[in-house]
Design an enzyme around this catalytic site. Structure first.
Site, PDB file in Angstrom:
ATOM      1  N   THR A 134       0.819  -1.216   0.000  1.00  0.00           N
ATOM      2  CA  THR A 134       0.000   0.000   0.000  1.00  0.00           C
ATOM      3  C   THR A 134       0.851   1.264   0.000  1.00  0.00           C
ATOM      4  OG1 THR A 134      -0.261  -0.405   2.355  1.00  0.00           O
ATOM      5  CG2 THR A 134      -2.146  -0.906   0.975  1.00  0.00           C
ATOM      6  N   LYS A 189       3.874   1.999   1.781  1.00  0.00           N
ATOM      7  CA  LYS A 189       4.532   2.475   3.003  1.00  0.00           C
ATOM      8  C   LYS A 189       6.019   2.788   2.735  1.00  0.00           C
ATOM      9  CE  LYS A 189       2.990  -1.189   5.249  1.00  0.00           C
ATOM     10  NZ  LYS A 189       2.098  -1.758   4.217  1.00  0.00           N
ATOM     11  N   GLU A 194     -19.434 -22.826 -13.714  1.00  0.00           N
ATOM     12  CA  GLU A 194     -19.300 -21.361 -13.821  1.00  0.00           C
ATOM     13  C   GLU A 194     -20.628 -20.724 -14.221  1.00  0.00           C
ATOM     14  OE1 GLU A 194     -16.890 -20.026 -12.471  1.00  0.00           O
ATOM     15  OE2 GLU A 194     -15.636 -21.811 -12.378  1.00  0.00           O
ATOM     16  N   ASP A 252     -15.016 -22.524  -3.198  1.00  0.00           N
ATOM     17  CA  ASP A 252     -16.296 -21.801  -3.034  1.00  0.00           C
ATOM     18  C   ASP A 252     -16.847 -22.048  -1.631  1.00  0.00           C
ATOM     19  OD1 ASP A 252     -16.137 -21.270  -5.731  1.00  0.00           O
ATOM     20  OD2 ASP A 252     -17.522 -22.882  -6.306  1.00  0.00           O
TER      21      ASP A 252
END
Ligand code: ADP
Length: 594
Positions: free
Chosen positions: A196, A198, A415, A492
Site C-alpha cells: 500500500t 509504506k 461457472e 467456493d
C-alpha cells in the site's frame, strides 16, 4: 562459490592444524616402543636411555640413546599403574639420566582430542562469522539507492501524506525546532496491508527533505547471533546520525518490536528491542532523524514502543478506494509513459480491481505494457489490460493444460451456475465476464464487478454472496445428479463458510444466537452457545443452498444455454452471458423478486 572456497579452506586449515598438533605432541614418526618396567630398568643400567618422563600412575615415556641399536623407534613407552617408582629413580640416578615428572597425569589422547575440537570450533566460528558478515552486507540496513522520490510519486494515501508533510520541515531544519523547545516526533508508525505504499512514502519523505533513507526489515535484527541485533541497530542509528539527518524505514517492525517477556519469546530479541528503545530515546533532537515503522499488526507491538516520544504518531493506510485506484493507475501510466489506446477506460479498470493494492495496480500496468510489446502493438489496448488483470488476479493462462471435453463441460456448468446465481441474487455486483479458460489454480471463473465501493455490507448482500458462491455446486447437482458433484466447489465452500461464520460469530445475524457475538478478547462463549452458533452457520448455508437449487432448477434452460455457449466461446463478456441467459428465458427482475 564462496561456500565451496570456504569449505576447502576449512579442510586445508584443519589438516594444517591437525599436523601441527601432531608434531607438537610428538605424534609423527614411528610409534614408540612398548617396554616392560623391568626392561626399562635394564636399559637404564645398560646406558641405553637418554631421558625419562613419568606421568604418575599412568605411564612412563622416554627416549633411547643412540647406543640402543636396532630399536624400531627412538622413543619408548612403559605402561604401568601400580609399580613403585623408587627403583626407577635409583636406576636413573645411577645412570645419570634426567627424569622429569608431569605435575598431573596428562591424557594425551584427550588433550589431542580437545585441541582438535577447540580448533575445529574456532574455525567453524570464524567461517560462520565470515559468512554472517558477508550476509549482513546484503541485509544490513543500507541507504536506499535509486531515484530520489517525492510526494508526487504517491497517489492517494492523503491522510498519511499530510502527516509526513509536517515532518519534512523538521527534517530540513531540526535545530530551529530544537531551539524553540518543540517536541519532535521521533517515530511514525504506518499500519496497513502489504503493497500500500509504506516504503514508497518513507522514501518520498526522505526525498522531499533532501536526506538519505535507510531501509531495513525488523527481521534483520532478530533471530540472529547473540549481540548481533543490538550491534546492527547501533550501526544503523550511528549511520543515520552521521548523515546529519535521515529517514530510517523499518519494515515489519512488529518482528523487532513485538511484546517483550512473551512466554515463547527470546530473551535476545527482548534485548534488541530494549536497545531500539534506547536508540529512540537517545536522539539528539537537533539531528533530524525520523524512524518510520511499517506493520500490518500494530496490536502485536510492545506498548513501550508506542509511548510518547517514541512512535507517538500512527497512520493507518488502507487498500486504495476506487478513486485512489484510478489515481494510482494514472500515475504509473504517466511515470512510465505508457502509450494508451483510446479504448482503455481507467475508471472502469479501477472498478474492476476491487481490493487491489497499489503494488498490484503498478504490476497490472507493467503486465499490460509487456502484453502490448509481445503482441507487437504500438499502444496498450483494453484487451491487453484485461489479460493483464486476469494474470495479476488469477495467474497465467495454463496454455499447456489439456482438459477433456467432459471436464470442460463440467467447468462450464459450474461457472454458469455462479454466473446465474450472481445475476439473480447480487444485483449490486454486475457480471463482468465468465470464462472456462484455466488460469493459475482455477479451471474457470465468473467475475463480478461491484458498481461502487461498499463499506457496509447488508445482510441481504452477505446472503447474496453465499448464494452466488453456492451456485457452482448447485448447478453440478442439478445437471449431473447428487452422486456426481465434484471437488470443483472446494474453494467456493471455504468462502461461503467464512461469510456465514462472519454473519453468525461477529455480526449478530445467527437465527438462534442472535446478537451474541464471539470475541475471544472479551472472553469465551459457553460451549452450548458455541455449538448453537455452529448450527446457525449450518442453517444459513443449508437454506441458501436450497434457495439456489430452486432458482437454478427454475432457470435450468438459461443455465444450460450459458454452459453451451461457454463450451464454444470459452470466454464471454458479462453482457453476452446475460443476453444468452435472457434469450433462454431468464427474467432477472422476476428471479430477483423470487
Ligand atoms: P509497502 O511498503 O506498503 O508494502 P511499497 O511501498 O513497497 O508497499 O509499494 C510497492 C510499489 O507499489 C511501489 O513501489 C509503487 O510502485 C506501488 N504503489 C503502492 N502504493 C502506491 C501509491 N499509493 N501510489 C503510487 N504507487 C504505489
Amino acid at each position: 562459490m564462496f561456500q565451496l572456497g570456504a569449505g576447502l579452506g576449512l579442510v586445508a586449515g584443519l589438516i594444517a592444524i591437525v599436523g601441527l598438533v601432531a608434531v607438537l605432541t610428538g605424534r609423527v614418526g614411528p610409534k614408540p616402543m612398548t617396554l616392560g618396567y623391568s626392561e626399562l630398568l635394564v636399559s637404564l643400567q645398560a646406558g641405553q636411555v637418554d631421558s625419562v618422563q613419568v606421568s604418575p600412575g599412568r605411564e612412563i615415556r622416554g627416549w633411547f640413546t643412540d647406543a640402543r641399536a636396532g630399536a624400531a623407534s627412538k622413543r619408548f613407552r612403559v605402561v604401568y599403574s601400580t609399580e613403585d617408582v623408587d627403583p626407577l629413580l635409583g636406576a636413573a640416578a645411577a645412570a645419570g639420566v634426567g627424569i622429569s615428572f608431569e605435575p598431573e597425569p596428562a591424557d594425551y589422547e584427550a588433550v589431542f582430542a580437545t585441541v582438535v575440537s577447540v580448533t575445529f570450533l574456532l574455525l567453524m566460528g570464524l567461517l560462520l562469522r565470515r559468512q554472517f558478515a558477508s550476509a549482513s552486507v546484503d541485509t544490513e540496513a543500507g541507504e536506499t539507492s535509486g531515484a530520489v522520490l517525492s510526494f508526487e510519486d504517491v497517489a492517494g494515501n492523503t491522510g498519511a501524506l499530510s502527516d509526513l508533510r509536517e515532518i519534512v520541515a523538521f527534517l530540513q531544519e531540526p535545530e530551529r525546532f530544537a531551539a524553540m523547545g518543540a517536541r519532535i516526533p521521533k517515530g511514525i508508525l504506518m499500519e496497513g496491508p502489504p503493497g500500500t505504499g509504506k516504503t514508497l512514502m518513507a522514501r518520498a519523505l526522505a526525498g522531499e527533505a533532501g536526506v538519505p533513507c535507510f531501509t531495513a526489515s525488523g527481521s534483520d535484527f532478530t533471530g540472529i547471533f547473540v549481540g548481533q541485533g543490538v550491534a546492527r541497530l547501533k550501526a544503523l542509528f550511528r549511520k543515520a546520525r552521521k548523515a546529519g539527518g535521515a529517514v530510517i524505514f523499518i519494515d515489519e517492525i512488529d518482528t523487532l518490536g513485538g511484546r517483550r517477556g512473551r512466554a515463547h519469546g527470546h530473551a535476545e530479541d527482548d534485548r534488541t528491542l530494549n536497545q531500539f528503545l534506547v536508540e529512540l530515546d537517545g536522539f539528539d533532537p537537533s539531528v533530524g532523524v525520523v524512524v518510520v515503522g511499517a506493520t500490518n499488526r500494530a496490536c502485536d507491538l510492545d506498548p513501550a514502543l508506542l509511548r510518547k516520544g517514541r512512535f507517538d504518531r500512527s497512520v493507518t493506510i488502507g487498500l486504495p478506494t476506487v478513486s485512489e485506484r484510478e489515481q494510482i493507475l494514472a500515475l504509473h501510466i504517466r511515470d512510465r509513459r505508457v502509450p494508451l489506446a483510446a479504448d482503455v477506460d481507467l475508471t472502469r479498470l479501477a472498478r474492476l480491481m476491487t481490493g487491489a493494492s497499489g503494488a498490484e495496480l503498478a504490476g497490472l500496468i507493467n503486465e499490460a505494457a509487456i502484453m502490448a510489446v509481445r503482441a507487437g502493438s504500438s499502444e496498450v489496448t483494453w484487451a491487453h489490460v484485461e489479460e493483464a488483470r486476469d494474470r495479476v488476479l488469477l495467474g497465467r493462462a495454463r496454455e499447456g493444460l489439456t482438459v477433456c471435453e467432459t471436464e470442460r463441460r463440467l467447468v462450464a456448468v459450474h461457472e454458469a451456475g455462479h454466473a446465474l446465481a450472481g445475476v439473480v441474487f447480487c444485483p449490486a455486483d454486475p457480471l463482468h465476464k465468465v470464462t472456462i479458460q484455466p488460469r493459475g489454480g482455477a479451471m474457470g471463473v465468473a467475475f463480478f464487478q461491484p458498481d461502487h465501493e461498499t463499506h457496509i455490507a447488508s445482510r441481504q448482500y452477505l446472503e447474496g454472496q453465499i448464494l452466488k458462491g453456492l451456485g457452482g455446486r448447485a448447478a453440478e447437482e442439478i445437471v449431473y445428479g447428487t452422486g456426481k458433484i465434484t471437488s470443483g466447489a472446494g474453494s467456493d465452500l471455504q468462502h461461503t463458510t467464512r461469510v456465514a461464520k462472519q454473519m453468525v460469530y461477529r455480526l449478530g445475524m445467527g437465527a438462534s444466537t442472535g446478537l451474541i457475538t464471539y470475541d475471544p478478547d472479551s472472553g469465551p462463549v459457553s460451549s452450548e452457545t458455541h455449538s448453537r452458533m455452529d448450527q446457525d452457520v449450518r442453517l444459513i448455508l443449508e437454506s441458501s443452498y436450497t434457495t439456489v437449487l430452486g432458482c437454478l432448477r427454475a432457470h435450468r434452460a438459461a443455465l444450460e444455454a450459458l454452459a453451451d455457449a461457454l463450451m464454444i466461446e470459452e470466454t464471454l463478456s458479462g453482457e453476452d452471458a446475460i443476453r444468452i441467459m435472457e434469450e433462454a428465458g431468464l427474467a432477472r427482475e422476476l428471479a430477483a423478486a423470487g
